[in-house]
Scaffold this motif. Structure first.
Motif, short mmCIF file in Angstrom:
data_model
loop_
_atom_site.label_atom_id
_atom_site.label_comp_id
_atom_site.label_asym_id
_atom_site.label_seq_id
_atom_site.Cartn_x
_atom_site.Cartn_y
_atom_site.Cartn_z
N MET A 116 0.69 -1.19 0.14
CA MET A 116 0.08 -0.10 0.14
C MET A 116 0.85 1.30 -0.01
O MET A 116 0.65 2.20 -0.71
N ALA A 135 2.54 1.98 -3.24
CA ALA A 135 1.25 2.12 -4.31
C ALA A 135 0.88 3.61 -4.15
O ALA A 135 0.73 4.28 -5.02
N TRP A 136 0.77 4.10 -2.72
CA TRP A 136 0.59 5.54 -2.57
C TRP A 136 1.45 6.29 -2.65
O TRP A 136 1.25 7.65 -3.19
N SER A 151 0.44 2.28 -9.76
CA SER A 151 -0.12 2.22 -8.41
C SER A 151 -1.34 1.18 -8.40
O SER A 151 -1.39 0.56 -7.37
N TRP A 152 -2.22 1.09 -9.15
CA TRP A 152 -3.19 0.29 -9.19
C TRP A 152 -2.65 -1.20 -9.27
O TRP A 152 -3.20 -2.07 -8.67
N ALA A 193 -1.63 -2.18 -5.98
CA ALA A 193 -2.59 -2.11 -5.01
C ALA A 193 -3.19 -3.67 -5.33
O ALA A 193 -3.91 -3.99 -4.10
N GLU A 204 -1.72 -5.52 -2.63
CA GLU A 204 -2.05 -5.03 -1.29
C GLU A 204 -3.28 -5.74 -0.88
O GLU A 204 -3.59 -6.25 0.23
N TYR A 205 -4.49 -5.56 -1.80
CA TYR A 205 -5.70 -6.07 -1.39
C TYR A 205 -5.88 -7.59 -1.33
O TYR A 205 -6.34 -8.22 -0.62
#
Length: 123
Positions: free
Chosen positions: A18, A21-22, A40-41, A44, A47-48
């Motif tokens: 995360m 990504a951020w 970033s997507w 992510a 991350e998810y």
């Protein structure tokens, strides 16, 4: 023991993804914004892929409020290291003081007056 620890490990790993990504794109400001968004997507997604199972597994031993508190503390820990190591922006005393106050808030989140244990939710 594993039921309590595995969600924490997954939350920690998801927070690493995360944070990249951020904030990882900030090191490459000359790259096109659209490329930063797409990258970033992509990050992510991983991350998810870790966060969802962490919350699903963790909800069997922690309350949702406790899980969110754990996630926020881990986010701060990961971000503090990331900011210093990757972005070269070291933290100052006031940042550490603010983090300490948040850790104090986390203590209160887990504190059970009178030693009463919170009920363990079931699936």
């Amino acid at each position: 023991m594993l039921a309590r620890v595995l969600p924490l490990v997954l939350l920690l790993a998801s927070n690493v993804f995360m944070t990249f990504a951020w904030y990882g794109h900030l090191k490459y400001r000359s790259s096109p914004l659209l490329l930063a968004i797409v990258a970033s997507w992509g990050i992510a997604f991983f991350e998810y892929s870790l966060m969802v199972p962490a919350n699903r597994l963790g909800s069997t031993v922690y309350s949702v409020v406790q899980l969110k508190t754990i996630q926020e503390i881990l986010t701060l820990v990961v971000f503090a290291g990331f900011s210093t190591w990757y972005l070269g922006q070291p933290l100052k005393w006031n940042h550490y003081a603010a983090f300490a106050l948040i850790v104090g808030a986390a203590f209160l989140m887990f504190y059970e007056p009178g030693g009463a244990a919170s009920p363990t939710p079931t699936l």
